[in-house]
Design an enzyme around this catalytic site. Sequence first.
Site, PDB file in Angstrom:
ATOM      1  N   LYS A  80      -9.427  -3.536   6.130  1.00 52.39           N
ATOM      2  CA  LYS A  80      -8.746  -3.737   4.842  1.00 52.39           C
ATOM      3  C   LYS A  80      -7.325  -4.226   5.086  1.00 52.39           C
ATOM      4  CE  LYS A  80      -7.835  -1.176   0.517  1.00 52.39           C
ATOM      5  NZ  LYS A  80      -7.868   0.170  -0.121  1.00 52.39           N
ATOM      6  N   SER A 155     -10.039  -0.109  -4.671  1.00 52.14           N
ATOM      7  CA  SER A 155      -9.374  -1.314  -4.231  1.00 52.14           C
ATOM      8  C   SER A 155      -9.993  -1.944  -2.982  1.00 52.14           C
ATOM      9  CB  SER A 155      -7.901  -1.014  -3.942  1.00 52.14           C
ATOM     10  OG  SER A 155      -7.785  -0.067  -2.884  1.00 52.14           O
ATOM     11  N   SER A 179     -10.638   4.583  -3.481  1.00 50.22           N
ATOM     12  CA  SER A 179     -10.814   3.197  -3.039  1.00 50.22           C
ATOM     13  C   SER A 179     -11.704   2.978  -1.830  1.00 50.22           C
ATOM     14  CB  SER A 179      -9.455   2.563  -2.765  1.00 50.22           C
ATOM     15  OG  SER A 179      -8.829   2.275  -3.984  1.00 50.22           O
TER      16      SER A 179
END
EC number: 6.3.5.7
Length: 491
Positions: A80, A155, A179
């Site tokens: 990420k 997210s 997330s």
Amino acid sequence: MTDVTAMTATQIAGLVATGAASAVEVTQAHLDRIAAVDGRVNAFLHVDTDGALAAARDIDARRAAGEELGPLAGVPVAVKDVLTTKGVPTTVGSKILEGWRPPYDSTIVERLRAAGTVMLGKTNMDEFAMGSSTEYSAYGPSRNPWDTDRIPGGSGGGSAAALAAYEAPLAIGSDTGGSIRQPGAVTGTVGAKPTYGGTSRYGLVAFSSSLDTPGPCARTVLDAALLHAAIGGHDPRDSTSIPAPVPDVVAAAKLGATGDLSGVRLGIVTEFGGEGAEPGVTAAFNEAVDTLTKLGAEIVEISCPHFRYALPAYYLIAPSECSSNLARFDGVRFGLRTGDDGNRSLEEVMSLTREAGFGPEVKRRIMLGTYALSSGYYDAYYGQAQKVRTLITRDFTAAFERVDALISPTTPFVAFPLGARTSDPYQMYLADLFTIPSNLYGGPGISVPCGLSDGLPVGLQVMAPTLADDRMYRVAAALESAVGTFTPPAL
Ligand code: GLN
């Protein structure tokens, strides 16, 4: 050799360890898959082709030299874009960090390298990890491989989409309010939020420091556990890191895979019942509860009366911390600088930079947080939210005196169509209704696929006491052994 991109991390590591495949072959197969499908998925913000192949060559050379390599050596991983990577662009999904190449690796990335994994690149995310769909990314949304007109969660939607699209067998996420788990749930993959402080935040671009927790994402529970073991544990560079070893999550996942949960007590939270999970999610969850019972678990209903205040408390605490953390993006130290024409004051340049660099959701949170922290309102909002946080923690503590772990649906609804919730922030915030409590408490939570609703994946969440991450892996692996894994239609 069958297609390595369809394999689990455990299988790939086995191939590399025996020499049946080289790390370079494995890496190239994943890079080819990314080239073939990522135009439709948009899971990656940056693919580090050269870095990945160099890392893979290094693993192959070390194996050839007879070096003892770890259990994930040669396995590709997608990271990420919230984690710093030395010399490799790190944007956090924001324009304000466009073009920034950090001078150092985050601890998580350092440990991934030490474990011999191969970093493929950086994955898409809602800007500064604020969101539940990746639609707040400054670089366009990622798409759900199950239906590319739908969101992959957020997210960390890029990491989850990369797994579901078979672009990577492992990925890293970060979970502040859900997330890792929510994207896992809506893409039919596994996502685990470790105990807060069980994984290092050093080099994780801060959103809400008392909640942010990096963690593993994978397509199977065992793979997630192996990744968790590789990245977890004490880090002296993070003052909130827990000086304790990682619980033996790998052994727990293996124990769970035997499908025996006798003696395990699981609690269902009463307050999550009536509240708002859509019928298809509730049906899949109830079926999973029957399965867990058949595996030997005892199911108990538990009231956690303060959980209903978790969402409002979170939306005071997280924005408050974000308003403070994001003050560092001032056009001076990192990334974007706007309006510096030699005639403007420092204040004006800062203001223009932040106006141009931050998206609307980030600005909303900064304003909300600044307001909640302002003198005169501090006690009424931030102070009150902290008290609620304590009450939620007490609910967890009381619950864990009666049960080993709590279970719930991970999300109230399955993957929704792109655009369906962007006009109403509250509708977007509801995606984390069931995941936020464990962030406020600090305990671990995992989402494991438990079924389908109208052809879309549903996740079951297991929440455990702090530092008992192993328990949630055992339960999740047992469920997985009974219901299997879920594969989306071909892209
Ligand atoms: N969706 C939640 C938010 O927008 C949680 C995000 C996260 O866990 N990073 O804040």
